[in-house]
Design a protein around this motif. Structure first.
Motif, PDB file in Angstrom:
ATOM      1  N   LEU A 143      34.191  34.646  25.589  1.00 10.67           N
ATOM      2  CA  LEU A 143      35.456  34.784  26.312  1.00 10.67           C
ATOM      3  C   LEU A 143      36.014  36.197  26.156  1.00 10.67           C
ATOM      4  N   ILE A 144      35.905  36.765  24.945  1.00 14.83           N
ATOM      5  CA  ILE A 144      36.360  38.144  24.734  1.00 14.83           C
ATOM      6  C   ILE A 144      35.513  39.115  25.559  1.00 14.83           C
ATOM      7  N   LEU A 145      34.206  38.876  25.588  1.00 20.81           N
ATOM      8  CA  LEU A 145      33.330  39.735  26.380  1.00 20.81           C
ATOM      9  C   LEU A 145      33.665  39.642  27.859  1.00 20.81           C
ATOM     10  N   MET A 146      33.978  38.452  28.327  1.00 21.26           N
ATOM     11  CA  MET A 146      34.368  38.295  29.728  1.00 21.26           C
ATOM     12  C   MET A 146      35.677  39.019  30.006  1.00 21.26           C
ATOM     13  N   GLY A 147      36.597  38.980  29.042  1.00 20.53           N
ATOM     14  CA  GLY A 147      37.829  39.741  29.195  1.00 20.53           C
ATOM     15  C   GLY A 147      37.572  41.239  29.274  1.00 20.53           C
ATOM     16  N   LEU A 148      36.602  41.722  28.479  1.00 16.23           N
ATOM     17  CA  LEU A 148      36.235  43.133  28.554  1.00 16.23           C
ATOM     18  C   LEU A 148      35.667  43.485  29.919  1.00 16.23           C
ATOM     19  N   ASN A 149      34.855  42.585  30.478  1.00 17.04           N
ATOM     20  CA  ASN A 149      34.329  42.811  31.832  1.00 17.04           C
ATOM     21  C   ASN A 149      35.446  42.944  32.859  1.00 17.04           C
ATOM     22  N   LEU A 150      36.451  42.100  32.716  1.00 16.77           N
ATOM     23  CA  LEU A 150      37.574  42.164  33.666  1.00 16.77           C
ATOM     24  C   LEU A 150      38.366  43.454  33.501  1.00 16.77           C
ATOM     25  N   LEU A 151      38.482  43.944  32.259  1.00 13.39           N
ATOM     26  CA  LEU A 151      39.159  45.229  32.043  1.00 13.39           C
ATOM     27  C   LEU A 151      38.370  46.363  32.693  1.00 13.39           C
ATOM     28  N   ILE A 152      37.053  46.304  32.599  1.00 15.26           N
ATOM     29  CA  ILE A 152      36.221  47.334  33.237  1.00 15.26           C
ATOM     30  C   ILE A 152      36.379  47.278  34.751  1.00 15.26           C
ATOM     31  N   VAL A 153      36.399  46.069  35.306  1.00 16.71           N
ATOM     32  CA  VAL A 153      36.592  45.926  36.748  1.00 16.71           C
ATOM     33  C   VAL A 153      37.940  46.507  37.175  1.00 16.71           C
ATOM     34  N   THR A 154      38.966  46.273  36.343  1.00 18.32           N
ATOM     35  CA  THR A 154      40.320  46.703  36.709  1.00 18.32           C
ATOM     36  C   THR A 154      40.487  48.211  36.626  1.00 18.32           C
ATOM     37  N   PHE A 155      40.055  48.815  35.517  1.00 16.31           N
ATOM     38  CA  PHE A 155      40.373  50.219  35.262  1.00 16.31           C
ATOM     39  C   PHE A 155      39.248  51.180  35.631  1.00 16.31           C
ATOM     40  N   VAL A 156      38.009  50.714  35.655  1.00 11.44           N
ATOM     41  CA  VAL A 156      36.896  51.590  36.011  1.00 11.44           C
ATOM     42  C   VAL A 156      36.521  51.429  37.486  1.00 11.44           C
ATOM     43  N   ALA A 157      36.324  50.168  37.898  1.00 12.84           N
ATOM     44  CA  ALA A 157      35.958  49.921  39.294  1.00 12.84           C
ATOM     45  C   ALA A 157      37.171  49.868  40.217  1.00 12.84           C
ATOM     46  N   ARG A 158      38.382  49.819  39.624  1.00  8.74           N
ATOM     47  CA  ARG A 158      39.625  49.776  40.416  1.00  8.74           C
ATOM     48  C   ARG A 158      39.634  48.602  41.396  1.00  8.74           C
ATOM     49  N   TYR A 159      39.378  47.425  40.858  1.00 14.92           N
ATOM     50  CA  TYR A 159      39.300  46.221  41.680  1.00 14.92           C
ATOM     51  C   TYR A 159      40.158  45.147  41.031  1.00 14.92           C
ATOM     52  N   ASN A 160      40.820  44.340  41.857  1.00 14.93           N
ATOM     53  CA  ASN A 160      41.694  43.274  41.357  1.00 14.93           C
ATOM     54  C   ASN A 160      40.881  42.254  40.562  1.00 14.93           C
ATOM     55  N   PRO A 161      41.185  42.033  39.276  1.00 16.87           N
ATOM     56  CA  PRO A 161      40.369  41.108  38.473  1.00 16.87           C
ATOM     57  C   PRO A 161      40.434  39.663  38.952  1.00 16.87           C
ATOM     58  N   PHE A 162      41.574  39.257  39.495  1.00 13.41           N
ATOM     59  CA  PHE A 162      41.697  37.884  39.984  1.00 13.41           C
ATOM     60  C   PHE A 162      40.870  37.677  41.248  1.00 13.41           C
ATOM     61  N   GLU A 163      40.864  38.683  42.108  1.00 12.26           N
ATOM     62  CA  GLU A 163      39.999  38.615  43.282  1.00 12.26           C
ATOM     63  C   GLU A 163      38.530  38.627  42.873  1.00 12.26           C
ATOM     64  N   PHE A 164      38.220  39.365  41.829  1.00 10.07           N
ATOM     65  CA  PHE A 164      36.846  39.416  41.335  1.00 10.07           C
ATOM     66  C   PHE A 164      36.398  38.044  40.835  1.00 10.07           C
ATOM     67  N   LEU A 165      37.227  37.397  40.030  1.00 10.50           N
ATOM     68  CA  LEU A 165      36.879  36.064  39.520  1.00 10.50           C
ATOM     69  C   LEU A 165      36.714  35.062  40.660  1.00 10.50           C
ATOM     70  N   LYS A 166      37.574  35.159  41.651  1.00  9.27           N
ATOM     71  CA  LYS A 166      37.481  34.250  42.799  1.00  9.27           C
ATOM     72  C   LYS A 166      36.181  34.482  43.568  1.00  9.27           C
ATOM     73  N   ALA A 167      35.769  35.738  43.670  1.00  6.85           N
ATOM     74  CA  ALA A 167      34.559  36.056  44.438  1.00  6.85           C
ATOM     75  C   ALA A 167      33.298  35.597  43.725  1.00  6.85           C
ATOM     76  N   ILE A 168      33.273  35.656  42.382  1.00  9.52           N
ATOM     77  CA  ILE A 168      32.047  35.346  41.638  1.00  9.52           C
ATOM     78  C   ILE A 168      32.032  33.920  41.109  1.00  9.52           C
ATOM     79  N   ARG A 169      32.994  33.104  41.478  1.00 12.09           N
ATOM     80  CA  ARG A 169      33.093  31.751  40.921  1.00 12.09           C
ATOM     81  C   ARG A 169      31.834  30.936  41.188  1.00 12.09           C
ATOM     82  N   ASP A 170      31.353  30.949  42.421  1.00 12.67           N
ATOM     83  CA  ASP A 170      30.195  30.122  42.775  1.00 12.67           C
ATOM     84  C   ASP A 170      28.937  30.557  42.031  1.00 12.67           C
ATOM     85  N   VAL A 171      28.703  31.863  41.956  1.00 11.78           N
ATOM     86  CA  VAL A 171      27.485  32.325  41.312  1.00 11.78           C
ATOM     87  C   VAL A 171      27.542  32.075  39.808  1.00 11.78           C
ATOM     88  N   MET A 172      28.730  32.113  39.200  1.00 16.23           N
ATOM     89  CA  MET A 172      28.841  31.804  37.778  1.00 16.23           C
ATOM     90  C   MET A 172      28.578  30.328  37.508  1.00 16.23           C
TER      91      MET A 172
END
Length: 518
Positions: free
Chosen positions: A305-334
């Motif tokens: 869970l901590i690692l997943m949180g780190l992934n979301l931080l990278i998406v937010t600050f490095v990739a400049r992408y909304n983390p909630f939109e990211f989770l919604k987009a990858i829900r099926d593949v996860m």
């Protein structure tokens, strides 16, 4: 003297039509020549693997993940009923019944092990060859490799830190493992039976990475060597012209399709397989060991869970992408990754999700996802760190700073060449345990709860691949990505001749843009 009266004079309209036809054919030949010069491989938008995701959609619609969760609960219940806790069946008969109940699980694992090598091999080759140019391939490859190594090391540190903080091994006794499992699991480290010196290290290193027999590496399942071979072949395909590369591309595309068909067959056995495997291990372990393992399972899940949180931080600050939109987009593949426990099995859906829901360029997604399915094993490296500390505490072995450093380095190195199939992390864990002097018999205890942990860490691994796609798309995208999107939007209804001319002009403009920006 020739008869001038019988001399044939063509109709001007027919003559004009013949000239127009000859001009059209000549224009096509010129267009094909220009395309072969600028793009030797005509599959910058190769969608062969992405199109196979349709075979996986049925699994999501049928709630495969929910069926597997139910099967896990039923498997534990059946194992307790048949095991010593229930007392309804004598131990010998219960063990025999457990083996036969686990038969679908053996078939499930065997099918995935059978196809993972050709699937990863073909996908990496096509992914590398889908790069727009050699410069783009170099930039993407180096950036992706550095990112994978750094994030895998961070994941291992998270696992070690959480295990040292919680101390899950204090809640179970090593005597219980020895009495119930004995030394049933003794997996020795492969390929570590030498003591390289400073002089022989270069030859041993290169000899281990570049096999003299590529087919032998494929047969023996040496995943790191397979990845290197596939990358070399993919780079070679980029340098060939279309006529030479097309047969190879067609063959590898067919290999992908065959492998995904086998994956779909194996997934139909997944719920029964999970039920059988958990029944078998619950019969052997019993209720006391399972209760003691609850803290260990919680530690691994909290670390993931901590690692997943780190992934979301990278998406937010490095990739400049909304983390909630990211989770919604990858829900099926996860969810599908959780169900299959195999990063390779969900590659088609991962690529489709990256391109269609996250807006990643095909040249990035088709390179990063197949490579990440084998190299980017963050969740697996984290799990191995937690499991090593856990078993060390169970057996009363103290790990010093040097041993912890060895665990981290070996976990990162081993995860790079780990096949993306269920349960293979156990074999890698045996190698790590042997390197720091921990009895490998403790793996038998880990295997009892490995199914839920394997599914969870696979889901995090796939999420990490998609995070990498977004990061690489931003780092190496830039002006080239904008130019590609601009050219792709030119879809005006014109005559066929005008479309060919526009395609040549667009490709020429794109190549000029790449040479000036990459």
């Amino acid at each position: 003297m020739k008869d001038k009266e019988n001399h044939y004079i063509p109709n001007p309209r027919e003559f004009a039509q013949e000239i127009a036809e000859e001009t059209r054919l000549l224009r096509q030949e010129i267009t094909g020549g220009i395309m072969r010069i600028y793009y030797p491989l005509d599959f910058r938008h190769n969608n062969s693997l992405k199109n196979l995701s349709n075979q996986l959609r049925d699994l999501l619609e049928k709630k495969l993940w929910l069926k597997i969760l139910i099967a896990m609960g039923l498997g534990v219940f059946m194992g307790l009923f048949l095991g010593p806790f229930g007392g309804y069946v004598d131990p010998v008969s219960a063990e025999i019944m457990g083996e036969w109940i686990a038969l679908p699980g053996y078939v499930f694992l065997g099918l995935l092990k059978m196809i993972v090598i050709p699937l990863v091999f073909a996908s990496i080759i096509l992914g590398v060859a889908s790069s727009q140019s050699m410069n783009a391939l170099k930039k993407t490859g180096v950036s992706t490799a550095i990112y994978f190594v750094v994030t895998t090391a961070i994941a291992t540190v998270i696992g070690l830190g959480m295990a040292l903080y919680i101390h899950p091994g204090q809640y179970i006794s090593g005597d219980l493992i020895e009495s119930s499992m004995g030394s049933e699991v003794q997996v020795g480290p492969a390929g570590l039976g030498f003591t390289p010196s400073f002089l022989t290290l270069p030859s041993l290193l290169i000899g281990g990475l570049l096999p003299s027999n590529p087919l032998g590496a494929l047969v023996n399942g040496e995943m790191l060597q397979v990845v290197i071979i596939a990358i070399i072949i993919g780079i070679a395909l980029v340098s060939l012209n279309k006529d030479q590369s097309t047969p190879m591309v067609s063959f590898l595309t067919s290999v992908q399709a065959v492998c995904m068909t086998v994956v779909k067959w194996s997934m139909s056995l997944a719920p029964i397989a999970v039920f059988g495997l958990l029944t078998k291990f619950t019969i052997k372990l019993g209720i006391e060991a399972l209760l003691g393992m609850a803290v260990y399972v919680g530690t691994v899940l909290a670390s993931l869970l901590i690692l997943m949180g780190l992934n979301l931080l990278i998406v937010t600050f490095v990739a400049r992408y909304n983390p909630f939109e990211f989770l919604k987009a990858i829900r099926d593949v996860m969810l599908l990754a959780f169900s299959t426990s195999s990063s390779a099995a969900v590659m088609p859906l991962s690529i489709k999700t990256a391109e269609e829901r996250l807006g990643v360029r095909p040249s990035i997604s088709q390179f990063v996802v197949p490579l990440g399915a084998t190299v980017n094993m963050n969740g697996t490296a984290l799990y191995q760190g937690v499991a090593t500390v856990f078993l060390a505490e169970v057996f009363g072995i103290e790990l010093g700073p040097f041993q912890l450093l060895v665990v981290m380095v070996m976990a990162v190195a081993a995860s790079i060449g780990t096949p993306s199939i269920p349960g293979v992390g156990i074999i890698v864990l045996a190698m790590i345990l042997s390197s720091v002097g921990i009895p490998t018999s403790g793996i038998a205890l880990i295997m009892g709860v490995d199914r839920i942990l394997d599914m969870s860490r696979t889901a995090v691994n796939v999420a990490g691949d998609l995070v990498t796609c977004k990061v690489m798309d931003r780092w190496v995208g830039g002006d080239v990505k904008e130019k590609v999107d601009e050219i792709a939007e030119i879809k005006v209804k014109k005559k066929p001749e005008e479309k060919v001319e526009d395609k040549v002009k667009a490709n020429t403009d794109l190549t000029a843009s790449e040479s000036s920006n990459i």
